[in-house]
Scaffold this active site. Structure first.
Site, PDB file in Angstrom:
ATOM      1  N   GLU A  36       0.830  -1.209   0.000  1.00  0.00           N
ATOM      2  CA  GLU A  36       0.000   0.000   0.000  1.00  0.00           C
ATOM      3  C   GLU A  36       0.864   1.259   0.000  1.00  0.00           C
ATOM      4  O   GLU A  36       0.573   2.219  -0.711  1.00  0.00           O
ATOM      5  CB  GLU A  36      -0.935   0.005   1.212  1.00  0.00           C
ATOM      6  CG  GLU A  36      -2.104  -0.955   1.094  1.00  0.00           C
ATOM      7  CD  GLU A  36      -3.024  -0.602  -0.069  1.00  0.00           C
ATOM      8  OE1 GLU A  36      -3.221   0.603  -0.322  1.00  0.00           O
ATOM      9  OE2 GLU A  36      -3.529  -1.528  -0.717  1.00  0.00           O
ATOM     10  N   CYS A 198     -16.345   0.392 -20.765  1.00  0.00           N
ATOM     11  CA  CYS A 198     -17.651   0.281 -20.123  1.00  0.00           C
ATOM     12  C   CYS A 198     -18.387  -0.996 -20.528  1.00  0.00           C
ATOM     13  O   CYS A 198     -19.197  -1.525 -19.755  1.00  0.00           O
ATOM     14  CB  CYS A 198     -18.496   1.505 -20.446  1.00  0.00           C
ATOM     15  SG  CYS A 198     -17.795   3.058 -19.840  1.00  0.00           S
ATOM     16  N   CYS A 207     -24.644   3.121 -14.112  1.00  0.00           N
ATOM     17  CA  CYS A 207     -23.573   4.109 -13.925  1.00  0.00           C
ATOM     18  C   CYS A 207     -24.019   5.437 -14.546  1.00  0.00           C
ATOM     19  O   CYS A 207     -24.356   5.504 -15.725  1.00  0.00           O
ATOM     20  CB  CYS A 207     -22.290   3.621 -14.595  1.00  0.00           C
ATOM     21  SG  CYS A 207     -20.966   4.844 -14.610  1.00  0.00           S
TER      22      CYS A 207
END
Length: 348
Positions: A36, A198, A207
DNA sequence: AAGCCGGGGCC
DNA sequence: GGCCCAGGCTT
């Protein structure tokens, strides 16, 4: 599960998610944490090799805590944002002193450690321990601003607050680790910055950006500001053994704590500085080059003082050292300095 | 809220 | 050359 957002995302993850990243095997707290922090503003493709080298040298949190700072910075050298490495090192030592050598499992205790904010803490708790905490990194911000049709710079406090609420609401109570990986993977591989795919997105049906053709406008971008240019002369003092004089940079400013070349503002100053460190006869001007930071560009004029003879007393200064090419590998050097020295070694 | 902090990849 | 990237800390 009424949470259709998470359900669709997890179904997609089972088919298309990334399961071969090195910090997933094993998926334990120290490795998740390290990944991270490395991934803060650094892309996955760049991080993988650094991560494997780092955990190879320092496999556990206690190894990291016991390492000296030069070792940590050398392992970080080339990744940038060196403060991340110093925070990581300090946080590991705090964990040994205060948490029995492990990362705490409470959000507040994690955030109290240097270099760990809310998102990184959430990622550690979710990925390593399966606890229900949201994350909000660049990928999640992009997915959520598009899915909910949120305008404005995601860095703005008001927008970010809204995004945290959505992130919290979407996070499921089961399979949290996979969900966290899933939403990052979606942002990294499908809901990408430009030309998102998409047609492959499990969230496309509802969306807002997809519906209103706003994927190119969202997320909003902050106003671009032009960055200033600065200049510096870097001294390459090299002795008859082809060792180069390095100086450790101070704790403030760029490249803090790294070993770098002595610098002057102009050639005259460079000569004066060079003569303080060594007896020299001549200087060779090398081709200047530009190094770009996020907040300014730096014009670097290298000046090579070859066959220099060290003045007495230099060896006593812990911030100065003459280094052979081999020794450079064990030190943290700024990327442009490392590149410059390698080139000089090849061509001069 | 704005500035600071690196480097690489991509277009 | 501009822009972005698994952010967080300091002022």
């Amino acid at each position: 599960m009424s949470n259709t957002f998470a359900r669709r995302l997890l179904r997609w993850f089972d088919q298309h998610g990334r399961t071969d990243l090195p910090w997933q095997h094993p998926r334990e707290a120290y490795r998740v944490w390290l990944s991270e922090v490395m991934l803060q503003q650094t892309q996955v493709a760049t991080v993988v090799a650094y991560f494997e080298r780092f955990v190879g040298a320092l496999p556990t949190l206690r190894d990291l805590a016991a390492a000296d700072e030069d070792t940590v910075l050398a392992l970080w050298s080339g990744l940038g944002y060196y403060r991340r490495a110093r925070f990581l090192h300090r946080a590991a030592q705090l964990c040994v002193a205060q948490h029995e050598g492990e990362l705490p499992r409470e959000l507040a205790a994690l955030i109290a450690l240097p270099g760990i904010g809310r998102s990184t803490a959430g990622a550690i708790l979710a990925q390593a321990h399966g606890l229900r905490f949201p994350i909000l990194d660049g990928n999640v911000k992009r997915v959520l601003t598009r899915y909910h049709g949120i305008h404005g710079d995601p860095g703005q406090a008001a927008v970010e607050k809204q995004l945290w609420l959505h992130a919290e609401a979407h996070t499921p109570s089961a399979r949290v680790a996979d969900y966290t990986q899933a939403i990052m993977d979606l942002g990294a591989t499908v809901c990408v910055r430009s030309s998102p795919r998409c047609e492959a997105c499990p969230l496309a049906a509802d969306c807002v950006a997809r519906r209103d053709d706003l994927t190119a406008q969202l997320p909003g971008r902050k106003a671009t500001k032009k960055i200033p240019t600065r200049a510096t002369v870097m001294l390459v003092l090299r002795d008859s053994h082809r060792r180069v004089l390095l100086e450790r940079r101070g704790p403030q400013g760029v490249w803090s704590g790294l070993w770098s070349l002595p610098e002057a503002t102009d050639p005259d100053g460079a000569w004066r500085l060079a003569q303080q460190h060594a007896r020299i006869d001549d200087a060779q001007t090398l081709p200047p080059f530009t190094h770009v930071f996020s907040h300014y560009r730096l014009n670097i004029e290298p000046l090579l003082f070859d066959r220099a003879t060290a003045q007495h007393g230099i060896a006593d200064n812990p911030q100065l050292r003459w280094c052979s090419a081999d020794e450079l590998n064990a030190l943290g050097l700024p990327a442009p300095v490392r590149t410059l020295l390698l080139q000089i070694n090849d061509t001069h």
